[in-house]
Design an enzyme around this catalytic site. Structure first.
Site, PDB file in Angstrom:
ATOM      1  N   CYS A   1       0.605  -1.382   0.072  1.00 59.48           N
ATOM      2  CA  CYS A   1      -0.310  -0.281  -0.054  1.00 59.48           C
ATOM      3  C   CYS A   1       0.895   1.371  -0.048  1.00 59.48           C
ATOM      4  O   CYS A   1       1.075   1.441   0.855  1.00 59.48           O
ATOM      5  CB  CYS A   1      -0.868   0.040   0.763  1.00 59.48           C
ATOM      6  SG  CYS A   1      -1.673  -1.868   1.657  1.00 59.48           S
TER       7      CYS A   1
ATOM      8  N   ASP B   1       1.288  -1.008   5.401  1.00 56.99           N
ATOM      9  CA  ASP B   1       1.265   0.569   5.385  1.00 56.99           C
ATOM     10  C   ASP B   1      -0.536   0.405   5.056  1.00 56.99           C
ATOM     11  O   ASP B   1      -0.560   1.090   4.151  1.00 56.99           O
ATOM     12  CB  ASP B   1       1.989   1.154   4.896  1.00 56.99           C
ATOM     13  CG  ASP B   1       1.905   2.789   5.315  1.00 56.99           C
ATOM     14  OD1 ASP B   1       2.305   2.462   7.115  1.00 56.99           O
ATOM     15  OD2 ASP B   1       2.070   3.515   5.042  1.00 56.99           O
TER      16      ASP B   1
ATOM     17  N   CYS C   1      -1.373   4.700  10.352  1.00 55.36           N
ATOM     18  CA  CYS C   1      -1.738   5.299  10.958  1.00 55.36           C
ATOM     19  C   CYS C   1      -3.174   6.104  12.141  1.00 55.36           C
ATOM     20  O   CYS C   1      -2.946   7.004  11.716  1.00 55.36           O
ATOM     21  CB  CYS C   1      -0.691   6.708  10.270  1.00 55.36           C
ATOM     22  SG  CYS C   1      -2.094   7.148   9.172  1.00 55.36           S
TER      23      CYS C   1
HETATM   24  C1  SAM Z   1      -1.623   5.243   4.390  1.00 54.09           C
HETATM   25  S1  SAM Z   1      -1.403   5.390   2.844  1.00 54.09           S
HETATM   26  C2  SAM Z   1       0.170   4.726   2.420  1.00 54.09           C
HETATM   27  C3  SAM Z   1       1.183   5.366   2.952  1.00 54.09           C
HETATM   28  C4  SAM Z   1       2.933   5.072   2.451  1.00 54.09           C
HETATM   29  N1  SAM Z   1       2.723   3.688   2.312  1.00 54.09           N
HETATM   30  C5  SAM Z   1       3.237   5.847   2.338  1.00 54.09           C
HETATM   31  O1  SAM Z   1       4.538   5.623   3.052  1.00 54.09           O
HETATM   32  O2  SAM Z   1       4.180   7.061   1.842  1.00 54.09           O
HETATM   33  C6  SAM Z   1      -2.530   3.296   2.652  1.00 54.09           C
HETATM   34  C7  SAM Z   1      -2.576   3.512   0.747  1.00 54.09           C
HETATM   35  O3  SAM Z   1      -3.684   2.011   0.669  1.00 54.09           O
HETATM   36  C8  SAM Z   1      -3.945   2.015  -0.893  1.00 54.09           C
HETATM   37  N2  SAM Z   1      -5.112   1.491  -0.332  1.00 54.09           N
HETATM   38  C9  SAM Z   1      -6.020   1.232  -0.414  1.00 54.09           C
HETATM   39  N3  SAM Z   1      -7.167  -0.360  -0.885  1.00 54.09           N
HETATM   40  C10 SAM Z   1      -5.589  -0.391  -1.291  1.00 54.09           C
HETATM   41  C11 SAM Z   1      -5.771  -2.032  -1.768  1.00 54.09           C
HETATM   42  N4  SAM Z   1      -6.091  -2.557  -1.806  1.00 54.09           N
HETATM   43  N5  SAM Z   1      -4.471  -2.386  -2.585  1.00 54.09           N
HETATM   44  C12 SAM Z   1      -3.374  -1.277  -2.447  1.00 54.09           C
HETATM   45  N6  SAM Z   1      -3.108  -0.243  -2.130  1.00 54.09           N
HETATM   46  C13 SAM Z   1      -4.431   0.018  -1.368  1.00 54.09           C
HETATM   47  C14 SAM Z   1      -4.789   4.234  -0.703  1.00 54.09           C
HETATM   48  O4  SAM Z   1      -4.961   4.262  -2.027  1.00 54.09           O
HETATM   49  C15 SAM Z   1      -3.179   4.217   0.398  1.00 54.09           C
HETATM   50  O5  SAM Z   1      -2.272   4.943  -1.233  1.00 54.09           O
END
Ligand code: SAM
Length: 448
Positions: free
Chosen positions: A271, A336, A389
């Site tokens: 993610c 994450d 977070c």
């Molecule tokens: C907490 S943020 C990640 C922050 C990132 N790791 C960083 O440090 O910059 C969570 C991310 O999960 C993504 N997300 C949501 N559902 C998802 C899925 N089913 N598969 C992959 N990514 C997903 C969102 O688009 C978002 O960008």
């Protein structure tokens, strides 16, 4: 909330964003100044939503007009208030993201650095403190407010009760920034607001959060930690810049360190957008496969990897709940996860007003599905890292409990040391613990 597509505050260039560590002196006070000073005048025991007593009707003049305000857009401070009101109208009326609106408003205004900082404080502060501010001026308003007047009252009330701006300057500059038709009304209300001695009806109004957030954190963290967390997230975030120029909160940097990626390893960041942790992980010399569900956000990962020179990052669109990788491919897998983001509310001024209690279980269910899909990707002897977070028990302890039941063979690594505190088999960082974001981490080793 964290799974809502948005431009991330992390990684963004400076300017309109939060205060930088070591930046110049903060122009305004950080704590409410009126609370407790004029208690006698604020109806003790006032019911929620009533606010302190009083009343001004649209068109009614304030009792005193020592300096009758006139529209002087060039007068000191008026342009600042005008810019702040414009931004707040767009955030309120159009449901726009504060961190997207503010830069465009600042770009269109001819303001020096100091004034830009003041606009930023007024916009983010008035957005965060919306509930408190609305409660403060509500008794003096007896009709529906249009968005511009509401924004002006919020900006004015914020200055009067939460900054060091002298009352006369706060009122006259705010009044000067609104159209002539409503100037008398805004002036009259703000003069009454200036005289209010505050006794808050409850903690959610005092701290300016929706009831559900306070209720949830009270239940999950206990009264003291919940209130301290919410107080801490009313302060602007301090900006930390990594050596490669990427702006990233310390909590996220610590998560990257705790992943302990080694040169030459294969790491999956399932993610990944906007790429803060992927680019951080790649700095160790690991190859990082950085997936995210949304193509537009994957583009952010690629752009950030290029900007920071993180050649080891390979960004792709992938659903973390059904990752397109063979089993046992990676030395380390980071989840994450998308979450309610209740640990990072200070960095996202409007986030507390989005979403609701129903998001917690919806996201916890997604988190459980994602970790279940992530475990098989870890090679024997490799590491699964789960981080969020947020501070809710369902998204932290609940996912930990699920992993313990579904994957009992995984061995937890010790919880990180202070300022983290043990939390289930992992660690929890409260926002008040180190001035960093609230975060939970859990590290599980797959037996060799
Ligand atoms: C907490 S943020 C990640 C922050 C990132 N790791 C960083 O440090 O910059 C969570 C991310 O999960 C993504 N997300 C949501 N559902 C998802 C899925 N089913 N598969 C992959 N990514 C997903 C969102 O688009 C978002 O960008």
């Amino acid at each position: 909330m964290d799974d809502v597509p948005r431009a991330a505050p992390e990684g963004a260039p400076d300017g309109a964003g939060p205060r930088r560590a070591g930046a110049g002196p903060r122009p305004h006070r950080r704590t409410p100044r009126r609370c407790g000073r004029r208690r006698a005048r604020a109806g003790r025991g006032a019911a929620r939503g009533e606010g302190p007593p009083g009343g001004v009707r649209l068109g009614q003049r304030g009792a005193a007009h020592p300096r009758r305000p006139t529209r002087r857009v060039s007068a000191p401070g008026v342009a600042v208030r005008r810019a702040a009101i414009d931004a707040l109208v767009r955030i309120d009326r159009d449901d726009a993201y504060a961190n997207l609106v503010l830069p465009s408003v600042l770009d269109g205004a001819e303001l020096d650095e100091r004034d830009r900082h003041l606009v930023t404080e007024l916009v983010y502060g008035s957005t965060r403190r919306r509930r408190s501010l609305d409660w403060l001026y509500a008794p003096f308003v007896h009709r529906e407010l249009d968005p511009e007047v509401r924004a002006a009252l919020r900006v004015g009330t914020y200055q009067l009760h939460l900054t060091d701006v002298p009352d006369h300057a706060a009122v006259s500059a705010t009044v000067g920034a609104v159209g002539g038709r409503v100037r008398g009304f805004v002036n009259a209300v703000l003069r009454k607001v200036a005289a209010v001695d505050v006794t808050w009806p409850d903690d959610a109004t005092r701290l300016s959060y929706p009831d559900w957030i306070l209720d949830r954190l009270r239940g999950d963290l206990g009264e003291e930690d919940a209130l301290a967390s919410l107080e801490a997230m009313n302060e602007p975030a301090v900006t930390h810049r990594r050596e490669d120029g990427y702006v990233q909160d310390l909590a996220s940097q610590w998560v990257v360190e705790l992943c302990d990626a080694q040169p030459g390893e294969r790491v999956a960041d399932l993610c990944a957008a906007p790429g803060g942790k992927s680019t951080g992980l790649a700095r160790s010399g690991a190859t990082v496969v950085a997936g995210d569900l949304r193509p537009s956000r994957v583009a952010l990962v690629a752009a950030n990897a290029e900007r920071t020179g993180a050649a080891g990052v390979h960004a792709l669109v992938a659903d973390a709940a059904a990752p397109p990788f063979p089993d046992q491919t990676f030395d380390r897998v980071l989840v994450d996860a998308p979450c309610t983001g209740l640990g990072v509310l200070r960095r996202r001024a409007d986030a507390r007003w989005r979403g609701g209690p129903e998001d917690v279980e919806r996201l916890a269910e997604l988190q459980r599905r994602i970790v279940d899909a992530a475990v098989p990707l870890v090679r024997p002897g490799g590491l699964l890292v789960y981080s969020v977070c947020t501070l809710t028990a369902a998204e932290t302890l609940g996912v930990d409990a699920h992993l313990a039941a579904a994957w009992p063979q995984l061995e937890p690594l010790p919880a990180p040391p202070e300022p983290w505190r043990p939390w289930g088999r992992g660690g929890l960082l409260l926002p008040q613990a180190a001035g960093a974001d609230g975060m939970m981490i859990l590290r599980l080793r797959r037996p060799a």
